[in-house]
Scaffold this motif. Structure first.
Motif, short mmCIF file in Angstrom:
data_model
loop_
_atom_site.label_atom_id
_atom_site.label_comp_id
_atom_site.label_asym_id
_atom_site.label_seq_id
_atom_site.Cartn_x
_atom_site.Cartn_y
_atom_site.Cartn_z
N LYS A 1 0.85 -1.20 -0.04
CA LYS A 1 0.14 -0.12 0.10
C LYS A 1 0.70 1.26 0.01
O LYS A 1 0.88 2.12 -0.72
CB LYS A 1 -0.89 0.13 1.16
CG LYS A 1 -1.81 -1.12 1.28
CD LYS A 1 -2.71 -1.24 2.39
CE LYS A 1 -2.46 -1.39 3.73
NZ LYS A 1 -1.51 -2.67 3.84
N VAL A 2 1.75 1.28 0.91
CA VAL A 2 2.74 2.46 0.86
C VAL A 2 3.46 2.40 -0.53
O VAL A 2 3.60 3.82 -0.94
CB VAL A 2 3.64 2.47 2.34
CG1 VAL A 2 4.40 3.70 2.38
CG2 VAL A 2 2.46 2.55 3.61
N ASP B 1 9.10 -6.89 -5.41
CA ASP B 1 8.12 -7.72 -4.50
C ASP B 1 7.83 -8.71 -5.15
O ASP B 1 7.12 -8.68 -6.21
CB ASP B 1 7.17 -6.51 -4.26
CG ASP B 1 6.25 -6.90 -3.30
OD1 ASP B 1 6.08 -8.02 -3.15
OD2 ASP B 1 5.50 -6.01 -2.46
N1 LIG Z 1 7.00 5.32 9.52
C1 LIG Z 1 5.74 4.96 9.85
O1 LIG Z 1 5.04 5.72 10.49
C2 LIG Z 1 4.87 3.93 9.09
C3 LIG Z 1 5.57 2.60 8.67
N2 LIG Z 1 4.96 2.03 8.09
C4 LIG Z 1 5.57 0.73 7.72
O2 LIG Z 1 5.39 0.28 6.30
C5 LIG Z 1 5.32 -1.23 6.33
C6 LIG Z 1 4.60 -1.08 4.99
O3 LIG Z 1 3.13 -0.79 5.14
P1 LIG Z 1 1.99 -1.27 4.15
O4 LIG Z 1 2.53 -0.92 2.61
O5 LIG Z 1 0.85 -0.79 4.44
O6 LIG Z 1 2.10 -2.81 4.19
P2 LIG Z 1 1.53 -3.90 2.74
O7 LIG Z 1 1.53 -5.03 3.66
O8 LIG Z 1 0.74 -3.20 2.34
O9 LIG Z 1 2.93 -3.86 1.74
C7 LIG Z 1 4.09 -4.57 2.20
C8 LIG Z 1 4.65 -5.24 1.04
O10 LIG Z 1 6.03 -5.85 1.25
C9 LIG Z 1 6.09 -6.93 0.39
N3 LIG Z 1 7.15 -7.85 0.86
C10 LIG Z 1 7.25 -8.59 1.82
N4 LIG Z 1 8.17 -9.03 1.98
C11 LIG Z 1 9.14 -8.79 0.92
C12 LIG Z 1 10.55 -8.93 0.46
N5 LIG Z 1 11.08 -9.80 1.29
N6 LIG Z 1 10.95 -8.30 -0.39
C13 LIG Z 1 9.92 -7.41 -1.36
N7 LIG Z 1 8.80 -7.20 -0.84
C14 LIG Z 1 8.45 -7.84 0.17
C15 LIG Z 1 4.79 -7.45 0.43
O11 LIG Z 1 4.73 -8.38 -0.61
C16 LIG Z 1 3.76 -6.24 0.35
O12 LIG Z 1 3.40 -5.97 -0.98
C17 LIG Z 1 4.35 -1.50 7.55
O13 LIG Z 1 4.51 -2.89 7.72
C18 LIG Z 1 5.18 -0.52 8.58
O14 LIG Z 1 6.13 -1.44 9.19
C19 LIG Z 1 3.59 1.87 7.76
C20 LIG Z 1 2.96 3.25 8.06
C21 LIG Z 1 3.52 4.37 8.96
#
Ligand SMILES: NC(=O)C1=CN([C@@H]2O[C@H](COP(=O)(O)OP(=O)(O)OC[C@H]3O[C@@H](n4cnc5c(N)ncnc54)[C@H](O)[C@@H]3O)[C@@H](O)[C@H]2O)C=CC1
Ligand SMILES: O=C(O)C(=O)COP(=O)(O)O
Length: 613
Positions: free
Chosen positions: A170-171, A190
């Motif tokens: 998503k991000v 990814d």
């Molecule tokens: N700094 C902040 O305040 C924030 C940080 N975050 C962090 O961002 C992370 C991601 O958030 P979203 O995008 O919502 O999660 P998401 O679950 O939508 O996306 C994560 C992506 O990472 C991919 N992925 C997993 N393992 C992988 C690998 N080894 N190599 C490549 N891709 C891989 C997944 O397939 C998925 O598409 C969260 O888990 C959180 O830790 C999120 C919101 C705010």
């Protein structure tokens, strides 16, 4: 949503408004707090709770709402520290600070806000991208101390440069769209990303094993994966050495996806040009300890922010409302919309299943109280078969987990021997396995059975609960071999249409019921009425069901409601004495053991069960 899908309050009826205790040990936006405070629950908002205080507070709380600073460890989740906890809500995305496995084992639901702060995190990534490219941090720090530095702070443009994104969720996808808007070329890595979606966002997806290719080519690198065992230290010394010396890296994901020591070395030794960092392995960063995180945050080539990715007014309102709504829903027994440790079930799908969830839970509870009341431990070693007819069979739902969880919950809710744990969608199958309860499901697309749902539009259906002994025991009487309950959902209501061998009655499975098996002879109803009347018990309804193979339901009135005091025509005159019937009384009042004993001793009454639903 459903008042019965997950967990009822401890020893209180689901219909009342119970008071639970909700603890919020971190800052949470006012919108959600106001929602919680307008409920019947007790809300404790201590935004600066230390781990020690948390451990001492937790025992009496049912819900915990946190952000990224509270570490919910396995020890906090032990039954002696958090015996009452049923939901942990993460007001944000990442749940790496929660031991989800330990929560799952205890049936504690973990929910998050998967979308609420995505835009904020993506925008912050772009802010760090530009700040890193143009030395915004150092320039500002200099100005604050009276320095007018221009030649030292010449930056680079991002337009026309290549951004590598690892993690196109998503991000990551949002960052990709913003970056293409800035004129950047975007490469993505990814293994689970959809090539079509990536293409539509202008991202060139690098195939599996393409990390090296990506690292060598990019001018900027950003990681947007969760912190998992597989992503910890994903970018270490080897990877950083592959990058251009002019490249800059960003981390708005989690401290630990880059190896911090390697990153510090890369910056100090000039393998890369700079970094924009929002998240650290140590949070809050302890500057007085000179940890690696502190050294990175202080480094002149780093633009550092203190985990601000989600810190916008809008994102905090979103996540606060998201999780507070879910907490209230779970505490009232409903389904969360974003459970991390339960199968995803869309709200509209759940709305469809909701009456069936309620019906099955009541059928199962009726089962235990009617059939298994003398031997509750005999639930184990039985196989329970749920057969769905009608709408559910015509269009089967993507997941029937709520239905099977309702079955387990109903079977066990009237007996207290499930190790003090609440049964819910998270732990139901585990509890069933532990108790030796096997479950089968069948979908029968027969038109005949839907006739009992007439008038229900397309949403009605029938469910048969059949219980079979998996091993035939010597002293088991024949009636215990197979036991059946049939239930019906119409658009507005749920009914039991068959109980054991008896059909012809249609009664609502709710409140207190007396189920009497009797010889189908005159005088029974009067005798029963006398006993309950003498004890001041009010009869809400009375129905009689006959042996289902005795023709036409044989149920003395075929389900006609009979009220106390009404003249009723006794069924069975002239029939053989041995023929049995079932009398179902919906009652109000204090039905004591004595009442049940008196009823059982009435002539011609074979068996009485008291059922509370
Ligand atoms: N700094 C902040 O305040 C924030 C940080 N975050 C962090 O961002 C992370 C991601 O958030 P979203 O995008 O919502 O999660 P998401 O679950 O939508 O996306 C994560 C992506 O990472 C991919 N992925 C997993 N393992 C992988 C690998 N080894 N190599 C490549 N891709 C891989 C997944 O397939 C998925 O598409 C969260 O888990 C959180 O830790 C999120 C919101 C705010
Ligand atoms: O949602 C996330 O994953 C975040 O990292 C946001 O963290 P926070 O709630 O701001 O402590």
């Amino acid at each position: 949503m459903s008042p019965s899908a997950i967990t009822p309050p401890p020893s209180s009826p689901t219909t009342s408004s119970p008071t639970f205790k909700i603890l919020i040990p971190e800052p949470l936006s006012e919108e959600g707090l106001t929602l919680l405070r307008s409920s019947t629950h007790e809300v404790t908002y201590h935004p600066k709770t230390t781990p020690e205080t948390l451990a001492s507070l937790l025992p009496s709380y049912h819900a915990l709402i946190i952000r990224s600073e509270t570490k919910v460890t396995a020890s906090l989740l032990s039954p002696d520290i958090s015996p009452n906890l049923r939901v942990i809500a993460r007001a944000g995305v990442g749940v790496d600070n929660i031991n989800v496995e330990a929560a799952t084992k205890r049936g504690i639901i973990v929910v998050n806000s998967p979308h609420g702060n995505i835009a904020a995190a993506a925008e912050h990534t772009i802010a760090l991208l530009l700040a890193t490219a143009r030395n915004v941090g150092r320039a500002d720090a200099g100005m604050k101390t009276g320095k007018w530095e221009r030649s030292k702070l010449v930056g680079v443009e991002v337009g026309g440069k290549t951004l590598g994104i690892i993690g196109l969720g998503k991000v990551g996808m949002k960052v990709a769209r913003m970056a293409t808007g800035l004129g950047m070329k975007v490469l993505g890595l990814d293994p689970y990303a959809s090539p079509e979606i990536a293409r539509s966002a202008g991202v060139k997806l690098i195939g599996g094993g393409g990390m090296e290719e990506l690292l060598k080519e990019v001018d900027f690198l950003t990681v947007h994966t969760p912190l998992l065992a597989s992503t910890a230290d994903m970018i270490g010394e080897k990877e950083l050495r592959l990058m251009k010396r002019t490249a800059r890296v960003l981390n708005v994901a989690r401290g630990g996806v880059y190896n911090e020591a390697a990153l510090l070395k890369a910056l100090e030794e000039g393998w890369i040009a700079g970094a924009g960092i929002d998240v650290y392995t140590q949070e809050p960063v302890k500057f007085d300890e000179e940890s690696t995180a502190a050294r990175l945050a202080r480094h002149p080539k780093v633009v550092a922010t203190p985990h601000l990715g989600a810190s916008t007014v809008e994102a905090q309102e979103n996540v606060s409302m998201d999780v507070c709504t879910q907490v209230l829903e779970i505490l009232r027994g409903g389904m969360p919309t974003a459970a991390v440790n339960a199968p995803l079930i869309l709200p509209e799908e759940y709305r469809r299943l909701e009456p069936f969830v309620k019906l099955i839970e009541r059928m199962a509870s009726l089962y235990t109280q009617h059939f298994a009341r003398k031997k509750p431990n005999r639930l184990g070693g039985r196989r329970f078969e749920l057969t769905y007819h009608g709408a559910l069979a015509s269009v089967p739902p993507p997941s029937t987990r709520p239905l099977t969880a309702a079955l387990i919950k109903g079977l066990l809710s009237s007996i207290s021997s499930h190790a003090g744990r609440d049964v819910n969608i998270v732990n139901a199958s585990l509890i069933a396995r532990e108790r030796g309860i096997a479950i089968d499901e069948k979908f029968v697309r027969d038109n005949d059975t839907t006739t009992s749902t007439s008038g229900s539009g397309g949403e009605g259906g029938q469910v048969t609960l059949r219980s079979l002994l998996t091993s035939k025991e010597g002293n088991e009487d024949e009636q215990e071999q197979e036991q059946v309950i049939e239930g019906v959902v119409t658009s507005n209501d749920i009914f039991i249409s068959k109980l054991d061998r008896f059909a012809g009655a249609n009664f609502q499975p709710e409140g207190t019921l007396l189920v009497l098996r009797n010889y189908d002879r005159p005088g029974k109803i009067g005798g029963v009425g006398m006993v309950v009347g003498r004890h001041g018990i009010n009869i809400r309804f009375m129905q009689v069901a006959g042996l289902s193979n005795s023709g036409g339901g044989g149920g003395g009135g075929g389900g006609t409601k009979r009220r106390e005091g009404e003249e009723v025509r006794e069924k069975g005159k002239g029939e053989e004495d041995s023929k049995e019937a079932l009398m179902i009384l919906g009652v109000e009042g204090d039905v004591t053991e004595e009442v049940v004993r008196e009823l059982t001793s009435q002539e011609g009454i074979l068996d009485v069960s008291l059922v509370r639903l």
